[in-house]
Design a protein around this motif. Structure first.
Motif, PDB file in Angstrom:
ATOM      1  N   ALA A  28       0.879  -1.333  -0.081  1.00  0.00           N
ATOM      2  CA  ALA A  28      -0.188   0.065   0.127  1.00  0.00           C
ATOM      3  C   ALA A  28       1.016   1.336  -0.112  1.00  0.00           C
ATOM      4  O   ALA A  28       2.047   1.197   0.352  1.00  0.00           O
ATOM      5  CB  ALA A  28      -0.935   0.029   1.088  1.00  0.00           C
ATOM      6  N   GLU A  29       0.304   2.402  -0.418  1.00  0.00           N
ATOM      7  CA  GLU A  29       0.888   3.584  -0.591  1.00  0.00           C
ATOM      8  C   GLU A  29      -0.143   4.726   0.287  1.00  0.00           C
ATOM      9  O   GLU A  29      -1.120   4.756   0.107  1.00  0.00           O
ATOM     10  CB  GLU A  29       0.970   3.898  -2.032  1.00  0.00           C
ATOM     11  N   ILE A  30       0.734   5.471   1.074  1.00  0.00           N
ATOM     12  CA  ILE A  30       0.080   6.445   1.857  1.00  0.00           C
ATOM     13  C   ILE A  30      -0.391   7.853   0.818  1.00  0.00           C
ATOM     14  O   ILE A  30       1.099   8.185   0.482  1.00  0.00           O
ATOM     15  CB  ILE A  30       0.647   6.974   2.856  1.00  0.00           C
ATOM     16  N   VAL A  31      -1.127   8.150   0.264  1.00  0.00           N
ATOM     17  CA  VAL A  31      -1.329   9.111  -0.615  1.00  0.00           C
ATOM     18  C   VAL A  31      -1.632  10.536   0.011  1.00  0.00           C
ATOM     19  O   VAL A  31      -1.321  11.671  -0.648  1.00  0.00           O
ATOM     20  CB  VAL A  31      -2.232   8.608  -2.018  1.00  0.00           C
ATOM     21  N   THR A  32      -2.197  10.479   1.092  1.00  0.00           N
ATOM     22  CA  THR A  32      -2.723  11.721   1.693  1.00  0.00           C
ATOM     23  C   THR A  32      -3.034  11.670   3.249  1.00  0.00           C
ATOM     24  O   THR A  32      -3.316  10.483   3.593  1.00  0.00           O
ATOM     25  CB  THR A  32      -4.104  12.434   0.863  1.00  0.00           C
ATOM     26  N   VAL A  33      -2.596  12.767   3.756  1.00  0.00           N
ATOM     27  CA  VAL A  33      -2.768  12.630   5.240  1.00  0.00           C
ATOM     28  C   VAL A  33      -3.617  13.897   5.632  1.00  0.00           C
ATOM     29  O   VAL A  33      -3.596  15.116   5.050  1.00  0.00           O
ATOM     30  CB  VAL A  33      -1.488  12.846   6.013  1.00  0.00           C
ATOM     31  N   ILE A  34      -4.746  13.840   6.247  1.00  0.00           N
ATOM     32  CA  ILE A  34      -5.893  14.913   6.244  1.00  0.00           C
ATOM     33  C   ILE A  34      -6.030  14.915   8.036  1.00  0.00           C
ATOM     34  O   ILE A  34      -6.358  13.982   8.803  1.00  0.00           O
ATOM     35  CB  ILE A  34      -7.158  14.439   5.809  1.00  0.00           C
ATOM     36  N   SER A  35      -6.370  16.122   8.331  1.00  0.00           N
ATOM     37  CA  SER A  35      -6.512  16.449   9.693  1.00  0.00           C
ATOM     38  C   SER A  35      -7.818  17.384   9.754  1.00  0.00           C
ATOM     39  O   SER A  35      -7.851  18.281   9.018  1.00  0.00           O
ATOM     40  CB  SER A  35      -5.335  17.066  10.495  1.00  0.00           C
ATOM     41  N   ASN A  36      -8.694  17.118  10.995  1.00  0.00           N
ATOM     42  CA  ASN A  36      -9.863  17.936  11.020  1.00  0.00           C
ATOM     43  C   ASN A  36      -9.070  19.113  11.809  1.00  0.00           C
ATOM     44  O   ASN A  36      -9.952  20.179  12.279  1.00  0.00           O
ATOM     45  CB  ASN A  36     -10.861  17.426  11.619  1.00  0.00           C
ATOM     46  N   ARG A  37      -7.970  19.007  12.411  1.00  0.00           N
ATOM     47  CA  ARG A  37      -7.479  20.134  13.146  1.00  0.00           C
ATOM     48  C   ARG A  37      -6.244  20.658  12.728  1.00  0.00           C
ATOM     49  O   ARG A  37      -5.248  19.928  12.350  1.00  0.00           O
ATOM     50  CB  ARG A  37      -7.128  19.694  14.507  1.00  0.00           C
ATOM     51  N   PRO A  38      -6.208  22.138  12.128  1.00  0.00           N
ATOM     52  CA  PRO A  38      -5.180  22.667  11.441  1.00  0.00           C
ATOM     53  C   PRO A  38      -3.889  22.534  12.242  1.00  0.00           C
ATOM     54  O   PRO A  38      -2.856  22.756  11.866  1.00  0.00           O
ATOM     55  CB  PRO A  38      -5.622  24.141  11.318  1.00  0.00           C
TER      56      PRO A  38
END
Ligand code: GRF
Length: 217
Positions: A28-38
């Protein structure tokens, strides 16, 4: 398999997934990291590792559905196959969870179905549990209740505080999550009709992985 990791804080589990996925044979490849807290420090960690990382601030949206729509769009743009929650402290709408059924997983710091919700290490201590641990599970609309993919157990020691128990469980999480995601990405574990189905490979991996970690020194 393209993976998105959702975080809200320091992202130590995210870091272990990024490290594992950097191995050439990891499926697998990690394509994005998203946080709901800046202000989540994990965003910087991800960016340092060269992973596209961004915040979608839930406070900028006036409803849960509006936040979820923005999240959905980001996941679509990154062409994501699997969403891994890693300390993501935001409850998603039932519709979002249903749409990602079988393609969205979480790591939780207790042996589910015991101790759901928050402050679960303290819950384990308060209940007098002598064994706790962590669980990787598929996400369904009901909180911390989805089908279990993999678990690791650790002892609860007589003088444990929530902090010492959390640290011991976290060590197990860092081993368990990359291993569980590997099984999903290689097709050895999947969700069928609401149940986890394992291949012979996955069954072997389960028996080879020691279920009980040694007590911390
Ligand atoms: C972990 O204990 C995870 O199980 C829980 O939140 C914590 C996140 O830690 N859901 P980190 O951000 O991965 O360091």
């Amino acid at each position: 398999m393209k993976i998105a990791i959702l975080i809200s804080g320091r992202g130590s589990n995210m870091e272990r997934l990024i490290e594992a996925a950097a191995a050439p044979d990891y499926p697998a490849e990690i394509v994005t990291v998203i946080s709901n807290r800046p202000d989540a420090s994990g965003l910087q960690t991800a960016a340092r590792a060269g992973i596209p990382a961004k915040a979608i601030d839930h406070k900028a949206f006036d409803s849960r559905a509006a936040f979820d729509a923005a999240l959905e769009q980001a996941l679509e743009e990154a062409d994501v196959d699997l969403v891994c929650h890693a300390g993501f402290m935001r409850i998603l709408t039932d519709e979002f969870a249903a749409r990602w059924e079988g393609r969205m997983v979480n790591i939780h710091p207790s042996l589910l179905p015991s101790f759901k919700g928050i402050r679960v290490q303290q819950q384990a201590i308060d209940a007098g549990a002598t064994i706790s641990g962590c669980t990787v599970h598929y996400i369904i609309p009901a909180l911390d209740s989805g089908p279990i993919i993999s678990q690791a157990a650790v002892p609860v020691l007589a003088d444990d505080t929530a902090d010492t128990l959390s640290a011991r469980i976290l060590e197990a999480e860092h081993v368990l999550y990359p291993a569980a995601v590997k099984m999903i990405a290689s097709g050895d574990v999947k969700l069928e009709d609401g149940k986890v189905v394992r291949s012979q490979n996955a069954k072997r991996a389960d028996t080879e992985c020691p279920p009980l970690f040694s007590p911390a020194p």
